[in-house]
Design a protein around this motif. Structure first.
Motif, PDB file in Angstrom:
ATOM      1  N   ILE A   1      -1.014  20.452  -6.961  1.00  0.00           N
ATOM      2  CA  ILE A   1      -0.428  19.110  -6.899  1.00  0.00           C
ATOM      3  C   ILE A   1      -1.559  18.086  -6.930  1.00  0.00           C
ATOM      4  N   TRP A   2      -1.440  17.136  -7.837  1.00  0.00           N
ATOM      5  CA  TRP A   2      -2.403  16.036  -7.891  1.00  0.00           C
ATOM      6  C   TRP A   2      -1.665  14.715  -7.727  1.00  0.00           C
ATOM      7  N   ARG A   3      -2.219  13.841  -6.917  1.00  0.00           N
ATOM      8  CA  ARG A   3      -1.638  12.517  -6.713  1.00  0.00           C
ATOM      9  C   ARG A   3      -2.688  11.453  -6.992  1.00  0.00           C
ATOM     10  N   GLY A   4      -2.279  10.394  -7.640  1.00  0.00           N
ATOM     11  CA  GLY A   4      -3.164   9.274  -7.911  1.00  0.00           C
ATOM     12  C   GLY A   4      -2.488   7.962  -7.591  1.00  0.00           C
ATOM     13  N   THR A   5      -3.256   6.988  -7.172  1.00  0.00           N
ATOM     14  CA  THR A   5      -2.739   5.645  -6.953  1.00  0.00           C
ATOM     15  C   THR A   5      -3.709   4.652  -7.582  1.00  0.00           C
ATOM     16  N   SER A   6      -3.219   3.432  -7.815  1.00  0.00           N
ATOM     17  CA  SER A   6      -4.061   2.394  -8.388  1.00  0.00           C
ATOM     18  C   SER A   6      -3.475   1.036  -8.049  1.00  0.00           C
ATOM     19  N   GLY A   7      -4.297  -0.002  -8.175  1.00  0.00           N
ATOM     20  CA  GLY A   7      -3.844  -1.333  -7.813  1.00  0.00           C
ATOM     21  C   GLY A   7      -3.738  -1.490  -6.313  1.00  0.00           C
ATOM     22  N   VAL A   8      -2.848  -2.384  -5.886  1.00  0.00           N
ATOM     23  CA  VAL A   8      -2.689  -2.655  -4.462  1.00  0.00           C
ATOM     24  C   VAL A   8      -1.218  -2.595  -4.073  1.00  0.00           C
ATOM     25  N   ALA A   9      -0.987  -2.353  -2.785  1.00  0.00           N
ATOM     26  CA  ALA A   9       0.380  -2.281  -2.286  1.00  0.00           C
ATOM     27  C   ALA A   9       1.005  -3.659  -2.124  1.00  0.00           C
ATOM     28  N   LYS A  10       0.167  -4.667  -1.894  1.00  0.00           N
ATOM     29  CA  LYS A  10       0.675  -6.019  -1.667  1.00  0.00           C
ATOM     30  C   LYS A  10      -0.222  -7.008  -2.393  1.00  0.00           C
ATOM     31  N   GLN A  11       0.408  -7.868  -3.163  1.00  0.00           N
ATOM     32  CA  GLN A  11      -0.332  -8.846  -3.945  1.00  0.00           C
ATOM     33  C   GLN A  11      -1.211  -9.721  -3.046  1.00  0.00           C
ATOM     34  N   GLY A  12      -2.443  -9.977  -3.485  1.00  0.00           N
ATOM     35  CA  GLY A  12      -3.341 -10.838  -2.742  1.00  0.00           C
ATOM     36  C   GLY A  12      -4.075 -10.156  -1.615  1.00  0.00           C
ATOM     37  N   THR A  13      -3.943  -8.830  -1.523  1.00  0.00           N
ATOM     38  CA  THR A  13      -4.640  -8.070  -0.484  1.00  0.00           C
ATOM     39  C   THR A  13      -5.404  -6.927  -1.142  1.00  0.00           C
ATOM     40  N   SER A  14      -6.156  -6.209  -0.329  1.00  0.00           N
ATOM     41  CA  SER A  14      -6.816  -4.996  -0.795  1.00  0.00           C
ATOM     42  C   SER A  14      -6.120  -3.750  -0.253  1.00  0.00           C
ATOM     43  N   GLN A  15      -4.907  -3.924   0.243  1.00  0.00           N
ATOM     44  CA  GLN A  15      -4.156  -2.825   0.845  1.00  0.00           C
ATOM     45  C   GLN A  15      -3.858  -1.743  -0.186  1.00  0.00           C
ATOM     46  N   ALA A  16      -4.246  -0.522   0.109  1.00  0.00           N
ATOM     47  CA  ALA A  16      -4.062   0.583  -0.831  1.00  0.00           C
ATOM     48  C   ALA A  16      -2.588   0.936  -0.997  1.00  0.00           C
ATOM     49  N   VAL A  17      -2.225   1.357  -2.197  1.00  0.00           N
ATOM     50  CA  VAL A  17      -0.883   1.898  -2.433  1.00  0.00           C
ATOM     51  C   VAL A  17      -0.776   3.231  -1.711  1.00  0.00           C
ATOM     52  N   PRO A  18       0.215   3.415  -0.855  1.00  0.00           N
ATOM     53  CA  PRO A  18       0.323   4.696  -0.140  1.00  0.00           C
ATOM     54  C   PRO A  18       0.560   5.855  -1.110  1.00  0.00           C
ATOM     55  N   GLU A  19      -0.140   6.943  -0.896  1.00  0.00           N
ATOM     56  CA  GLU A  19      -0.016   8.107  -1.769  1.00  0.00           C
ATOM     57  C   GLU A  19       1.394   8.691  -1.727  1.00  0.00           C
ATOM     58  N   HIS A  20       2.043   8.584  -0.581  1.00  0.00           N
ATOM     59  CA  HIS A  20       3.403   9.110  -0.423  1.00  0.00           C
ATOM     60  C   HIS A  20       4.410   7.963  -0.289  1.00  0.00           C
ATOM     61  N   ALA A  21       4.208   6.928  -1.051  1.00  0.00           N
ATOM     62  CA  ALA A  21       5.036   5.722  -0.929  1.00  0.00           C
ATOM     63  C   ALA A  21       6.489   5.980  -1.300  1.00  0.00           C
ATOM     64  N   HIS A  22       7.368   5.282  -0.606  1.00  0.00           N
ATOM     65  CA  HIS A  22       8.777   5.217  -0.966  1.00  0.00           C
ATOM     66  C   HIS A  22       8.959   4.047  -1.938  1.00  0.00           C
ATOM     67  N   PHE A  23       9.926   4.178  -2.841  1.00  0.00           N
ATOM     68  CA  PHE A  23      10.191   3.102  -3.805  1.00  0.00           C
ATOM     69  C   PHE A  23      11.632   3.207  -4.289  1.00  0.00           C
TER      70      PHE A  23
ATOM     71  N   SER B   1      13.283   6.882  -3.151  1.00  0.00           N
ATOM     72  CA  SER B   1      12.699   8.211  -3.085  1.00  0.00           C
ATOM     73  C   SER B   1      11.179   8.120  -3.142  1.00  0.00           C
ATOM     74  N   THR B   2      10.541   9.264  -3.337  1.00  0.00           N
ATOM     75  CA  THR B   2       9.088   9.373  -3.459  1.00  0.00           C
ATOM     76  C   THR B   2       8.774  10.216  -4.692  1.00  0.00           C
ATOM     77  N   THR B   3       7.518  10.180  -5.117  1.00  0.00           N
ATOM     78  CA  THR B   3       7.132  11.003  -6.262  1.00  0.00           C
ATOM     79  C   THR B   3       7.330  12.490  -5.966  1.00  0.00           C
ATOM     80  N   SER B   4       7.018  12.912  -4.754  1.00  0.00           N
ATOM     81  CA  SER B   4       7.156  14.328  -4.393  1.00  0.00           C
ATOM     82  C   SER B   4       8.605  14.767  -4.418  1.00  0.00           C
ATOM     83  N   ASP B   5       9.493  13.965  -3.813  1.00  0.00           N
ATOM     84  CA  ASP B   5      10.907  14.336  -3.782  1.00  0.00           C
ATOM     85  C   ASP B   5      11.507  14.370  -5.181  1.00  0.00           C
ATOM     86  N   LEU B   6      11.160  13.405  -6.013  1.00  0.00           N
ATOM     87  CA  LEU B   6      11.726  13.392  -7.362  1.00  0.00           C
ATOM     88  C   LEU B   6      11.218  14.573  -8.186  1.00  0.00           C
TER      89      LEU B   6
END
Length: 371
Positions: free
Chosen positions: A61-83, A270-275
């Motif tokens: 299993i490989w997971r990647g993230t990019s960009g930010v979780a919230k505009q105007g911040t440096s907050q990382a996108v959670p690897e196991h994010a819900h969407f 859901s999440t990437t893992s669940d889907l």
């Protein structure tokens, strides 16, 4: 809701916003993942505030993230994010519908009129099969609603819609084509009708049936149907919509909203893992018998690429990938699996509406399946 709605919004607006900062927030475990991360970074830089993906194959299993979780911040996108997964909901609804067919509780050739008398004009000519394959000619309710970038779009943010309200708005318009079954035309309304049919057939809501038949048996602990709840549970990126105010276009935080406007056509979270787990289970025959899975993979019209709640795309290496994509306005997602379940890939994006990401995401999916 259908992913290409976002493409239409993107095509009609030109945002004067700064590109979100991007960074590779998940280090590839092996050199052959570097290309995936680079392409994900490119999508986030051009078309998104943030992005994430998960690939499952023989290497793990490989997971990647990019960009930010919230505009105007440096907050990382959670690897196991819900969407919000938008129209990937339709694949869940279609699976439950076909399970009911397998149980003899309804038939693919049953008419809408037989289950929902008087709800749809000419409902005696429209079948469950046609609702599933978007060949019914029932108009889509989405064009009847105010959409971005109009500021009025925000007026209904917290409104609770019933499926019947949205169906009524749609069928006040003439059919998109006649006779039913003769053409393909995407209709979110068709899946609202299927949600109502599931309730008539089982005595329980489509959400309860999805939970009972799919979410719990597969252990999809991070997948939910929120109903009218505006929150996204668990870690998640913020989602935005483009709004024109005072002659200036800007992104408005639309993370919280009443998802009843999507209902059975697109409310699932859901999440990437669940889907990925769901698509592997579906293609692996854990949810449907072979003959109904084959029906799901049969195009509704000759030469089409959409069957019964399932779509597909052919890759550059000749491998066909099955799944679906989703547009929940502030969130966009894609989830596909190979027929042999050797590879699954799910991508989620919080778009910035500067560019349509479809081509770049197709290339990313192709690389994930073929390399």
């Amino acid at each position: 809701m259908k992913r290409t709605h976002l493409a239409l919004v993107t095509a009609t607006i030109a945002l004067a916003v700064m590109a979100a900062p991007t960074a590779a927030l998940a280090t590839p475990r092996a050199a052959d993942r570097t290309g995936l991360q680079e392409q994900l970074d490119g999508i986030a830089a051009d078309s998104g505030v943030g992005a994430l993906m998960e690939v499952r194959d023989a290497d793990g299993i490989w997971r990647g993230t990019s960009g930010v979780a919230k505009q105007g911040t440096s907050q990382a996108v959670p690897e196991h994010a819900h969407f919000r997964a938008g129209s990937i909901t339709k694949t869940f609804v279609a699976t439950v519908t076909l399970q009911l067919v397998d149980e003899g509780r309804l038939r693919l050739d049953d008419t809408v009129e037989a289950w929902l008398p008087g709800v749809v004009p000419n409902g005696d000519r429209i079948t469950v099969r046609q609702l599933l394959s978007h060949t019914s000619g029932v108009p889509d309710y989405l064009p009847t609603l105010t959409m971005p970038p109009a500021p009025q779009f925000l007026d209904n943010r917290w409104r609770t819609w019933t499926a019947q309200e949205l169906i009524d708005r749609a069928v006040a318009n003439p059919p998109t084509f006649e006779p039913p079954g003769s053409r393909y035309k995407y209709s979110n309304t068709g899946y609202l009708l299927l949600g109502q049919i599931i309730k008539e057939a089982t005595g329980r809501s489509y959400g309860k049936e999805i939970e009972r038949r799919i979410i719990r048996p597969l252990g999809l602990h991070h997948t939910s149907l929120p109903g009218t709840s505006p929150r996204i549970p668990g870690p998640h990126p913020y989602g935005y919509v483009p709004i024109l105010e005072g002659g200036t276009m800007h992104l408005v935080d639309y993370t919280q909203m009443n998802p009843s406007v999507m209902g059975a056509s697109g409310e699932i979270i859901s999440t990437t893992s669940d889907l990925n787990r769901f698509m592997a289970a579906l293609l692996g025959g854990r949810l449907l018998p072979d003959h109904l899975l084959d029906a799901m993979k049969t195009p509704g019209v000759e030469g089409g690429s959409y069957g019964l709640g399932l779509k597909w795309q052919d890759t550059s290496c000749g491998i066909r990938a099955y799944g679906n994509d989703g547009d929940a306005v502030a969130y966009e997602s894609w989830s596909f699996s190979t027929q042999d379940q050797h590879r699954q890939v799910t991508v989620a994006l919080t778009p910035n509406f500067r560019r349509d990401p479809e081509g770049a995401v197709d290339a990313l999916l192709d690389k994930a399946i073929c390399d």
